[in-house]
Design an enzyme around this catalytic site. Sequence first.
Site, PDB file in Angstrom:
ATOM      1  CG  ASP A 188      -0.204  -0.061   2.526  1.00  0.00           C
ATOM      2  OD1 ASP A 188       1.012  -0.317   2.529  1.00  0.00           O
ATOM      3  OD2 ASP A 188      -0.833   0.165   3.578  1.00  0.00           O
ATOM      4  CG  HIS A 528      -0.184  -7.134  -2.971  1.00  0.00           C
ATOM      5  ND1 HIS A 528      -1.332  -7.189  -3.735  1.00  0.00           N
ATOM      6  CD2 HIS A 528      -0.451  -6.268  -1.959  1.00  0.00           C
ATOM      7  CE1 HIS A 528      -2.246  -6.395  -3.205  1.00  0.00           C
ATOM      8  NE2 HIS A 528      -1.732  -5.821  -2.131  1.00  0.00           N
ATOM      9  CG  ASP A 579       6.651 -13.983  -8.764  1.00  0.00           C
ATOM     10  OD1 ASP A 579       6.315 -12.979  -8.116  1.00  0.00           O
ATOM     11  OD2 ASP A 579       7.502 -13.949  -9.678  1.00  0.00           O
ATOM     12  CD  GLU A 588       1.621  -6.253   1.427  1.00  0.00           C
ATOM     13  OE1 GLU A 588       1.197  -5.094   1.318  1.00  0.00           O
ATOM     14  OE2 GLU A 588       1.112  -7.098   2.202  1.00  0.00           O
TER      15      GLU A 588
END
Length: 611
Positions: A188, A528, A579, A588
């Site tokens: 994020d 991610h 992956d 992530e």
Amino acid sequence: MANGAHIITPKQQEYLNAFNAPRGPVRATQTGIRPGYNFIGVAESDLTESLQWQITAPNGVVVVQGRTIPYGFDEGSGANVHLVVTDALKTPATNLVLAVEGVGKSHPFNVAEDVFRDLKYDTLNYFYHNRAGVPIEAEYADGEQWARPAAHEKEMLTCFHGKDLYKAEWPRCDYKLDVSGGWYDAGDQSKYVVNSGISVWTLLNAYERGTSGFEDGAANIPESGNGLNDLLDEARYNLDYMLSMQAPEGAQAAIVRGNMDGKWQPDSPKMADVSGMVHHKSGNIEWPAMPIMPHHNTGSRALFAPSTAATLHVAAVGAQCARVFHGVDDAYADKCLTAAKRAYAAAQRVPDAYAYNNFPGTGPYGSTDIRDEFYWAAAEMYVSTGEAAYAEDMKTYQSQLDQWPVSGLKEPNWGATKGLGILTLARFAPDETLKQEAAAGVHQTADAYLAQIRFEGYQIPINRGIWPWGSIGTLANRGLILGTAYDMSGDVKYRDGALDLLDYILGRNPRDISYVSGHGENAFKAPHHRHWAGAQYRGFPLPPPGAVAGGPNNTDPAGPASAAIIDLCDGHAQICYIDHVDAYELNEVAINWQAATFWLAAWADDIDRAN
């Protein structure tokens, strides 16, 4: 379907294809080893007799050969394996390949003194790439494809107000903080004090152990040329953010106190004096789109409630900062110590302000048990100030925890920080008895890790059938403990154990993949991550060299990617990985396991040098 068969969606098929991606049956480090160090390879084969193996150069010359050691069934991978072990690779060479008769060949690897040199700089450069508030420039970012404009350049934020995920009403607070800068945490684009704490500590600990190669200008960052060690420059960039999250004197804000019943639904927030406390996190109040570049992420952002955990992280890392910067930048050292003392006092005044999974748009980093943080903060304050009161506090907090050195220490993570305090005491405790007791705990833990190797076919000191979220961080932090034990004792068994972990991360694993992007012929490339999403989304870049994947995880199939493959893992934790950009609980990136892998890479490059 009429027969009741399960219909697989196209997205689920993507996950299954990623899980079933080709894996070579012979695995070794995809980076390499330093001359004369132990080399270990692993071959998966159901054959029970010893097999011929060779390590060959690109021109076909056999460099060394021998016969495998049949190990048998390896629970972690769900396969029968053979070991290849040699210490005969003493001459520098490039693109060597391990071949095992009747099984296959490994990816290429090198033998070189500087085999970890690029790795240590690339894993550190990750933090520059994820800086908030400044443009990321091609000159420092490995290339134009990773350059981007500044994002969240001037973050003047106030507290989250309104209803949370549990419909609890959070009132406004009466102040704003300038929380510009810092590192984006993970996939994020928000920033978290508790994950910042362990990450900054790890970078500063690498400096404190005397890691070389980061003199001013060595790491190629914008601060190069300012006269300060580049490792300190990078750590300071996020330290400044952590300090900025501290509430001013007289501040009033809503917190939740005293709910330790294990339920994640908090009591109603209540306004309180939060002077000196630290906000738990800052970032989006709704999850940003996937994918999105940071400068396009213009959603509303806020400070989230102060917590005792975040406050103790600032106390601990602020104290560490004070001793590291003493004599380097005394004004900054004083600033850190002042913040640390304020935070420590605030945590004692409000020892039970907890963080929960109750805000939208950000990761929770929640905990209702912060005994470890109290211990860690007291240990760091004691080492940095020498004041007996902190030592007494430390003993009080210790009495609430498992005894050490009898039980050693757990590898640290953002929510289990006692080990950080023990590692600090083992190196720097003013009291010699405490120092020796802490060192004994480090060595006892390191010995326990080494004892686990015989139960693990891939020759790493971890044999749990269950691997957690961020397992590569778990491995790297165990490597940090083993590396520290080697630093303090000089016993090569600890060195070799730590290097085994690094080899695993770099390719000697059941997935036959390097978990560090750009390092190895088959390195992961689909993290991610909101803007390193090029594996799935056109127009976005792949990750730069040096990003570290979270790794196998069979504890919490929280998302659709894990749910699609969990049955295929069949209880074999080390293959529970794909992956893929969607696989946030497997793939992530995050600053905490990034920092630990950096520490291990920098240590591996630094040790056993004559100058």
